[in-house]
Design a protein around this motif. Structure first.
Motif, mmCIF file in Angstrom:
data_model
loop_
_atom_site.group_PDB
_atom_site.id
_atom_site.type_symbol
_atom_site.label_atom_id
_atom_site.label_comp_id
_atom_site.label_asym_id
_atom_site.label_seq_id
_atom_site.Cartn_x
_atom_site.Cartn_y
_atom_site.Cartn_z
ATOM 1 N N LEU A 14 25.324 13.079 1.672
ATOM 2 C CA LEU A 14 24.449 12.196 2.432
ATOM 3 C C LEU A 14 23.802 12.998 3.551
ATOM 4 N N PRO A 16 20.600 13.048 6.584
ATOM 5 C CA PRO A 16 19.481 12.415 7.281
ATOM 6 C C PRO A 16 18.171 13.067 6.854
ATOM 7 N N GLN A 20 16.419 15.189 10.744
ATOM 8 C CA GLN A 20 17.014 14.376 11.801
ATOM 9 C C GLN A 20 18.470 14.785 12.035
ATOM 10 N N ALA A 25 20.025 9.246 12.762
ATOM 11 C CA ALA A 25 19.844 8.762 11.392
ATOM 12 C C ALA A 25 20.025 7.255 11.276
ATOM 13 N N ARG A 26 19.132 6.632 10.525
ATOM 14 C CA ARG A 26 19.248 5.218 10.170
ATOM 15 C C ARG A 26 19.313 5.047 8.657
ATOM 16 N N ASN A 27 19.098 6.136 7.932
ATOM 17 C CA ASN A 27 19.281 6.135 6.482
ATOM 18 C C ASN A 27 19.577 7.565 6.042
ATOM 19 N N PHE A 28 20.058 7.709 4.812
ATOM 20 C CA PHE A 28 20.459 9.010 4.289
ATOM 21 C C PHE A 28 19.879 9.226 2.898
ATOM 22 N N ASP A 29 19.545 10.481 2.621
ATOM 23 C CA ASP A 29 19.204 10.878 1.260
ATOM 24 C C ASP A 29 20.498 11.192 0.514
#
Length: 329
Positions: A14, A16, A20, A25-29
Motif C-alpha cells: 500500500l 500513498p 505523499q 495520505a487519504r488513499n493508497f495504491d
C-alpha cells in the motif's frame, strides 16, 4: 525448458500516491509482490518455467495476490491456502533528499504460521532445475527458518542448483540473529547474491565497491560457492542513482558497466538483478555477459511502477548494448 522454484511470502503493498507522506495520505495504491514472487514473475515473463511456493489466506486478498503473478504464467499449483492474514507492507516513496520509507505489517501472516507438513518438497522439486530462496523468508519467524532449511536440504538431495539472495532487512531482524540463522543455510547454496551477515557484521554497510570486492572472494571460499555477486549502488538522490555489479566465480572477478538513471520505483531492483543473473546462468551465457544482463535487468526495473519487473529479454539486451531511449515506433 529450465524449471525454477521460488519460496517466500506474498505481500500486499500500500503506497500513498504522488509522493505523499503517510501523514498526508487519504488513499493508497495497491500492488502485490514479495521478493520471491517478483523473481518468479519476472522469470516467467522472460520465458522460463517458474513455480512459486507460499502460503496465503483462503480469502479474496490471498487469491488476488496469487492471481497477480499467475497472470504472467507463474505456476502456482504448490501454493498453500490457509491462515488468517496476507502479509502487508506500506511504502512511502521518497523524492530528492527524502528517502523512501517502509513499514511492515507481517506479524501473524499466513506464511508465518505455516507447518512443515504443508509443503511436499519431494514432489515440488521433482523434475526441477533450480531453487531460489532469500534471507527474507527465514527472517519472518523461527518456524520459517526451519522450513527454509528443510527445503534447502531436499533441494540439495535432488541436485537442484541453489540460489540464496541474502536480502538483509534490518527492520525484520538484527545482523547477529541473521548471522546465526543464515550461517546454517548458506552452506547449501551454489550461488549467493549480496553480502552475507557475517561480513556485514564486520564492515560499514555503505559498501565502497573498490574496498570490499575482495569480500566476494571470501564468501566463495567460506561457503564453497560457484558464484558470489553483488550490486553496488550510489544514491545521488532518492530519484537518481548509479548502479553496477561485481561477480567472483572462484577464478576471476568480473565487473559490469555502471548505469546512471532516474527512478520511477526502486522496489524490486535487487530481485531483478537476481532474475537477470539466473536467466544468464540458465541460458549458459559467458559470465561477463550474464553479469551485464543481470545489471541491465535491475536498472530496467527502476523504470517500472510496482514490485515486479515487466520486461522481455530483447529489451534488456538492448539496454545492455547501450540501446536508444528514443520512442519505439
Amino acid at each position: 525448458m529450465k524449471k525454477i522454484v521460488t519460496f517466500g511470502e506474498a505481500l500486499m503493498r500500500l503506497s500513498p500516491p504522488n509522493y505523499q507522506r503517510f501523514l498526508q495520505a487519504r488513499n493508497f495504491d495497491i500492488n502485490y509482490g514479495g521478493a520471491e514472487a517478483n523473481v518468479a514473475l519476472a522469470l516467467a515473463n522472460l520465458g522460463y518455467d517458474s513455480y512459486y511456493v507460499t502460503k496465503v489466506p483462503d480469502n479474496a486478498l490471498g487469491h488476488a495476490a496469487i492471481n497477480s503473478i499467475r497472470q504472467f504464467g507463474v505456476n502456482t499449483n504448490y501454493v498453500v491456502y490457509g491462515g488468517d492474514k496476507l502479509g502487508l507492507y506500506f511504502l512511502e516513496t521518497g523524492s530528492s533528499v527524502r528517502a523512501s520509507n517502509v513499514i511492515y505489517d507481517r506479524k501473524n501472516s499466513a506464511i508465518s504460521s505455516a507447518k512443515s507438513e504443508e509443503f511436499d518438497w519431494d514432489e515440488i522439486f521433482t523434475g526441477k532445475d533450480m531453487f531460489l530462496v532469500t534471507g527474507i523468508t527465514p527472517a519472518i519467524s523461527d518456524k520459517l527458518a526451519q522450513i527454509t532449511e528443510e527445503a534447502l536440504k531436499k533441494a540439495k538431495e535432488k541436485n537442484l542448483e541453489i540460489v540464496i539472495d541474502v536480502n538483509y532487512r534490518a527492520k525484520m531482524w538484527d545482523l547477529k540473529k541473521a548471522n546465526q540463522v543464515m550461517t546454517k543455510l548458506l552452506p547449501y547454496a551454489d550461488i549467493v547474491i549480496g553480502f552475507t551477515p557475517d561480513i556485514l557484521l564486520e564492515i560499514d554497510q555503505n559498501l565502497d565497491p573498490d574496498e570490499h570486492v575482495n569480500l566476494l572472494k571470501r564468501m566463495v571460499e567460506t561457503y564453497d560457492l560457484k558464484i558470489a555477486a553483488s550490486t553496488f549502488r550510489t544514491s545521488h538522490s532518492a530519484n537518481h542513482n548509479s548502479l553496477k555489479a561485481k561477480l567472483y566465480d572462484g577464478k576471476k572477478l568480473y565487473t559490469s558497466k555502471e548505469y546512471e538513471f532516474d527512478i520511477v520505483d526502486r522496489v524490486g531492483g535487487g530481485d531483478s538483478f537476481t532474475t537477470g543473473l539466473i536467466s544468464g546462468i540458465m541460458d549458459e551465457k559467458p559470465i561477463q555477459e550474464a553479469l551485464e544482463f543481470a545489471t541491465a535487468t535491475s536498472v530496467w526495473k527502476h523504470t517500472i511502477p510496482g514490485d515486479a519487473n515487466i520486461v522481455i529479454k530483447e529489451e534488456i539486451e538492448n539496454l545492455a548494448k547501450g540501446g536508444s531511449t528514443l520512442v519505439q515506433r
